[in-house]
Design a protein around this motif. Structure first.
Motif, PDB file in Angstrom:
ATOM      1  N   TYR A  16     -35.014   4.467  20.355  1.00  8.46           N
ATOM      2  CA  TYR A  16     -35.699   3.391  21.054  1.00  8.46           C
ATOM      3  C   TYR A  16     -35.731   3.798  22.518  1.00  8.46           C
ATOM      4  N   HIS A  37     -32.588   5.489  23.955  1.00  9.73           N
ATOM      5  CA  HIS A  37     -31.410   5.234  23.136  1.00  9.73           C
ATOM      6  C   HIS A  37     -31.590   5.752  21.709  1.00  9.73           C
ATOM      7  N   ALA A  60     -30.780   5.554  18.084  1.00  5.34           N
ATOM      8  CA  ALA A  60     -30.180   4.565  17.186  1.00  5.34           C
ATOM      9  C   ALA A  60     -29.727   5.178  15.871  1.00  5.34           C
ATOM     10  N   PRO A  92     -20.478  -1.648  11.737  1.00  8.62           N
ATOM     11  CA  PRO A  92     -20.384  -2.670  12.776  1.00  8.62           C
ATOM     12  C   PRO A  92     -21.749  -3.010  13.373  1.00  8.62           C
ATOM     13  N   SER A  93     -21.798  -4.130  14.080  1.00 12.83           N
ATOM     14  CA  SER A  93     -23.044  -4.583  14.691  1.00 12.83           C
ATOM     15  C   SER A  93     -23.600  -3.540  15.664  1.00 12.83           C
ATOM     16  N   GLY A  94     -24.889  -3.290  15.579  1.00 16.22           N
ATOM     17  CA  GLY A  94     -25.537  -2.354  16.494  1.00 16.22           C
ATOM     18  C   GLY A  94     -25.438  -0.900  16.060  1.00 16.22           C
ATOM     19  N   CYS A  95     -24.932  -0.651  14.833  1.00 16.65           N
ATOM     20  CA  CYS A  95     -24.736   0.734  14.414  1.00 16.65           C
ATOM     21  C   CYS A  95     -25.996   1.357  13.828  1.00 16.65           C
ATOM     22  N   GLY A  96     -27.040   0.562  13.650  1.00 26.11           N
ATOM     23  CA  GLY A  96     -28.300   1.133  13.182  1.00 26.11           C
ATOM     24  C   GLY A  96     -28.687   0.771  11.757  1.00 26.11           C
ATOM     25  N   LYS A  97     -28.028  -0.237  11.187  1.00 23.86           N
ATOM     26  CA  LYS A  97     -28.307  -0.606   9.788  1.00 23.86           C
ATOM     27  C   LYS A  97     -29.756  -1.064   9.614  1.00 23.86           C
ATOM     28  N   THR A 103     -32.224  -0.549  11.591  1.00 25.03           N
ATOM     29  CA  THR A 103     -33.117   0.565  11.912  1.00 25.03           C
ATOM     30  C   THR A 103     -33.320   1.468  10.700  1.00 25.03           C
ATOM     31  N   THR A 109     -42.114  -1.537  16.179  1.00 27.14           N
ATOM     32  CA  THR A 109     -41.284  -1.684  17.373  1.00 27.14           C
ATOM     33  C   THR A 109     -41.903  -0.917  18.535  1.00 27.14           C
ATOM     34  N   GLU A 147     -29.498  -8.206   5.485  1.00 27.00           N
ATOM     35  CA  GLU A 147     -28.566  -9.333   5.447  1.00 27.00           C
ATOM     36  C   GLU A 147     -29.242 -10.552   4.824  1.00 27.00           C
TER      37      GLU A 147
HETATM   38  N1  LIG Z   1     -36.460  -2.831  19.749  1.00 30.96           N
HETATM   39  C1  LIG Z   1     -35.381  -2.188  20.254  1.00 30.96           C
HETATM   40  N2  LIG Z   1     -35.445  -1.637  21.475  1.00 30.96           N
HETATM   41  C2  LIG Z   1     -34.377  -0.990  21.991  1.00 30.96           C
HETATM   42  N3  LIG Z   1     -33.198  -0.851  21.349  1.00 30.96           N
HETATM   43  C3  LIG Z   1     -33.064  -1.377  20.134  1.00 30.96           C
HETATM   44  C4  LIG Z   1     -34.163  -2.074  19.507  1.00 30.96           C
HETATM   45  N4  LIG Z   1     -33.753  -2.497  18.291  1.00 30.96           N
HETATM   46  C5  LIG Z   1     -32.483  -2.081  18.167  1.00 30.96           C
HETATM   47  N5  LIG Z   1     -32.059  -1.404  19.257  1.00 30.96           N
HETATM   48  C6  LIG Z   1     -30.741  -0.783  19.455  1.00 30.96           C
HETATM   49  O1  LIG Z   1     -30.537   0.156  18.441  1.00 30.96           O
HETATM   50  C7  LIG Z   1     -29.229   0.063  17.920  1.00 30.96           C
HETATM   51  C8  LIG Z   1     -29.261  -0.168  16.434  1.00 30.96           C
HETATM   52  O2  LIG Z   1     -29.863  -1.434  16.188  1.00 30.96           O
HETATM   53  P1  LIG Z   1     -29.936  -2.081  14.751  1.00 30.96           P
HETATM   54  O3  LIG Z   1     -30.713  -3.343  14.883  1.00 30.96           O
HETATM   55  O4  LIG Z   1     -30.439  -1.077  13.787  1.00 30.96           O
HETATM   56  O5  LIG Z   1     -28.410  -2.402  14.475  1.00 30.96           O
HETATM   57  P2  LIG Z   1     -27.736  -3.168  13.269  1.00 30.96           P
HETATM   58  O6  LIG Z   1     -26.743  -2.259  12.689  1.00 30.96           O
HETATM   59  O7  LIG Z   1     -28.795  -3.718  12.356  1.00 30.96           O
HETATM   60  O8  LIG Z   1     -26.986  -4.352  14.015  1.00 30.96           O
HETATM   61  P3  LIG Z   1     -26.694  -5.849  13.504  1.00 30.96           P
HETATM   62  O9  LIG Z   1     -25.578  -5.765  12.538  1.00 30.96           O
HETATM   63  O10 LIG Z   1     -26.279  -6.544  14.754  1.00 30.96           O
HETATM   64  O11 LIG Z   1     -27.957  -6.380  12.930  1.00 30.96           O
HETATM   65  C9  LIG Z   1     -28.533  -1.026  18.708  1.00 30.96           C
HETATM   66  O12 LIG Z   1     -27.744  -0.435  19.695  1.00 30.96           O
HETATM   67  C10 LIG Z   1     -29.650  -1.810  19.329  1.00 30.96           C
HETATM   68  O13 LIG Z   1     -29.264  -2.298  20.578  1.00 30.96           O
END
Ligand SMILES: Nc1ncnc2c1ncn2[C@@H]1O[C@H](COP(=O)(O)OP(=O)(O)OP(=O)(O)O)[C@@H](O)[C@H]1O
Ligand SMILES: [Mg+2]
Lengths: 253, 288
Positions: free
Chosen positions: A16, A19, A21, A40-45, A47, A59, A175
């Motif tokens: 992104y 960043h 992901a 964990p939250s934000g790990c890329g699931k 994505t 996106t 989820e």
């Molecule tokens: N549209 C976006 N623009 C920039 N960064 C993003 C975007 N979407 C997600 N991210 C970043 O990419 C990383 C992975 O996001 P992702 O949504 O895949 O996490 P997740 O594992 O699904 O988290 P959660 O459990 O909170 O849903 C995170 O650090 C998030 O901040």
């Protein structure tokens, strides 16, 4: 090497803006099983899940390298026609999202755009897939009222019916039970157990217990990296990685 | 010190409350004031014949007749113009929101154009329409008026529709795409439905703005004592009727100007109220 499955992820990187992901993910998703993506939250699931049907395209500022093969076709090849790939994969989102139309039209939407016009046939399809999620008895008398009037749990079952009506091979869920009450969650989980005989199911969950009781195969992500993946029993009873052990025991979350 | 602080903040609160009440009174009061003035001044001229008859001989010096020509002309011009602006603005808005990334350069440029067009004075649309008409050899006519007012309404319509389309939750688009829908199917079967009440409201706002404008029609629609029966005939409009009636030296005719203004205001009022009611009612299937 390994036998080819429906979905094969190869060296997938997702950025992104700056960043990263997802980092170099390589993975085969087993057919006709329930695979849980945890971490964990934000790990890329999310994505990873959205990369499987190219919803990631929507996106802003996203860059993808590597490949995802669905039935042998790299869906990230330029010139790939995305609608038929998405048709193969139903999606359940975290918050159920009915379309702005009646209950009937929600389920009939997919079949209609894919060319079914006959009224009787559509009626049969709608009835069949509403029964499939045991929603039929709740709604059979008000099929033509607005879908947004249903309870959240009913809406999620409607979304499941709607996605099954397209006859996908794969069901993706981000989820899918997290917005539901315990009973509605259980209903969806039970439905998944039945559906896995015919469908390949991939769900994201952050509830370890759900992954344990539901999944046949576990994928653990941490900070965008694939830490460990394997059959559920082996994963939980005999984890290979230190991070996996820590995650299972709740040291990191 | 703490106590002083609290008293100061209380005072601040009171002063701002008074300012806000004054501002509210100015807004609602000026609407009431305008309506009262046009009713009082136009009352003597308000007869049924005003809305049922065309101007008769001697109308402009205070004899028989009504302004049916201008009522019908205005409805035709504004109706046609609104149709034109819907036909152009909806595809533009869908294109920049669904087919392009929402924050792409093209989308931003288009939004910037809406903003600039919004600010262009309506006399410029009149002059622009006039130039275009000259180039195509069209005389002042219903068609000319529709084009000029259509362009005047375009940015109003587009911005209002853009506003609602941008608010569509991304989950809804994802849900539709994941069923294998194309962008076109998503746009017309889901996005337009989801935003329908917003589109209706935008349409009515644009219509209200179009029907009240004088400067854009002055060169383009012309004026006539009859109801146009084709696009190439000149059309009378209410704002111009008011302008002409007001400009005469006869008090009876000036009264008619106020009566015409009342009719125009009434039309706009009805439209505003309808749009509010519709906005509430049509949200039946809408997903929040
Ligand atoms: N549209 C976006 N623009 C920039 N960064 C993003 C975007 N979407 C997600 N991210 C970043 O990419 C990383 C992975 O996001 P992702 O949504 O895949 O996490 P997740 O594992 O699904 O988290 P959660 O459990 O909170 O849903 C995170 O650090 C998030 O901040
Ligand atoms: Mg997520």
């Amino acid at each position: 090497m390994e036998s080819k499955t429906h979905i094969n992820v190869r060296n997938l990187n997702v950025f992104y803006e700056e960043h990263q992901a997802l980092k170099d993910i390589t993975l085969d998703i087993p057919d006709k099983k329930i695979t849980a993506i945890i971490g964990p939250s934000g790990c890329g699931k999310t994505t990873l899940l959205k990369s499987l049907n190219r919803l990631i395209d929507l996106t802003e500022g996203v860059k993808v390298s590597g490949s995802v093969f669905v039935d042998g076709e790299n869906i990230f090849n330029p010139g790939v026609e995305v609608t038929h790939i998405r048709k193969k994969m139903g999606l359940l989102s975290q918050r159920p999202c009915p379309l702005p139309m009646s209950i009937f039209d929600n389920v009939a939407f997919g079949p209609r755009i894919h060319g079914i016009k006959d009224k009787k046939e559509l009626q049969n399809i709608v009835e069949h897939y509403l029964k499939e999620t045991s929603l039929w008895d709740d709604v059979k008398d008000r099929l033509h009222t607005s879908a947004s009037k249903l309870s959240i749990g009913q809406q999620q079952r409607l979304c499941l019916s709607r996605c099954l009506a397209v006859e996908p091979e794969i069901i993706l869920g981000d989820e899918p039970t997290s917005a539901l009450d315990p009973q509605s969650s259980l209903r969806i989980e039970n439905r998944f157990r039945v559906l896995k005989d015919n469908y390949t199911i991939v769900i994201v969950t952050h509830i370890l217990r759900q992954a344990k009781r539901l999944a046949d195969y576990i994928v653990l992500l941490y900070c965008g990296e694939l830490i460990e993946h394997g059959p559920a029993q082996e994963f939980f009873e005999n984890p290979k990685e230190k991070l996996t052990k820590e995650y299972i025991s709740g040291v990191i979350s | 010190m703490g106590l002083r602080n609290i008293e100061l903040r209380k005072l601040e609160e009171i002063i701002f409350k008074i300012l806000m009440i004054v501002a509210t009174v100015i807004i609602t009061g000026s609407l009431a004031f305008i309506i009262v003035i046009i009713i009082v001044k136009g009352l003597p001229a308000m007869k049924l014949s005003m809305i049922t008859q065309l101007p008769k001989g001697g109308f402009y010096i205070g004899k028989e007749g009504g302004i049916l020509n201008a009522i019908a002309g205005s409805l035709m011009v504004a109706g046609g113009a609104t149709l034109l602006s819907i036909i152009i603005s909806i595809p533009v808005v869908l294109y920049i929101n669904i087919y392009r990334k929402k924050r792409s350069r093209l989308a931003n440029l288009t939004r910037f154009s809406f903003d600039v067009l919004w600010g262009v004075p309506s006399i410029v649309y009149g002059a622009f329409g006039f130039t275009v008409m000259l180039a195509f050899g069209i005389k002042a006519s219903l068609l000319g008026g529709i084009i000029a007012i259509g362009f005047l309404e375009l940015p109003i319509m587009s911005r209002a529709v853009d506003e609602v389309v941008r608010m569509v939750p991304s989950e809804l688009k994802e849900a539709t795409y994941s069923l294998g829908a194309t962008k076109l199917e998503t746009s017309y079967k889901v996005i337009v439905r989801q935003t329908f009440s917003g589109i209706v409201t935008a349409t009515l706002i644009a219509f209200g703005r179009g029907i009240g404008d004088a400067a854009a029609v002055i060169f383009t629609a012309g004026y006539s004592d009859y109801i146009p029966d084709s696009l190439s005939q000149p059309a009378a409009t209410l704002p111009l009727a008011i302008f002409f009636q007001m400009g005469t030296p006869f008090p009876e005719v000036q009264e008619r100007a106020y009566a015409s203004a009342f009719i125009l205001t009434l039309i706009i009022l009805v439209i505003s109220i309808t749009s509010r009611i519709i906005a509430v009612k049509i949200t039946k299937h809408t997903i929040k």
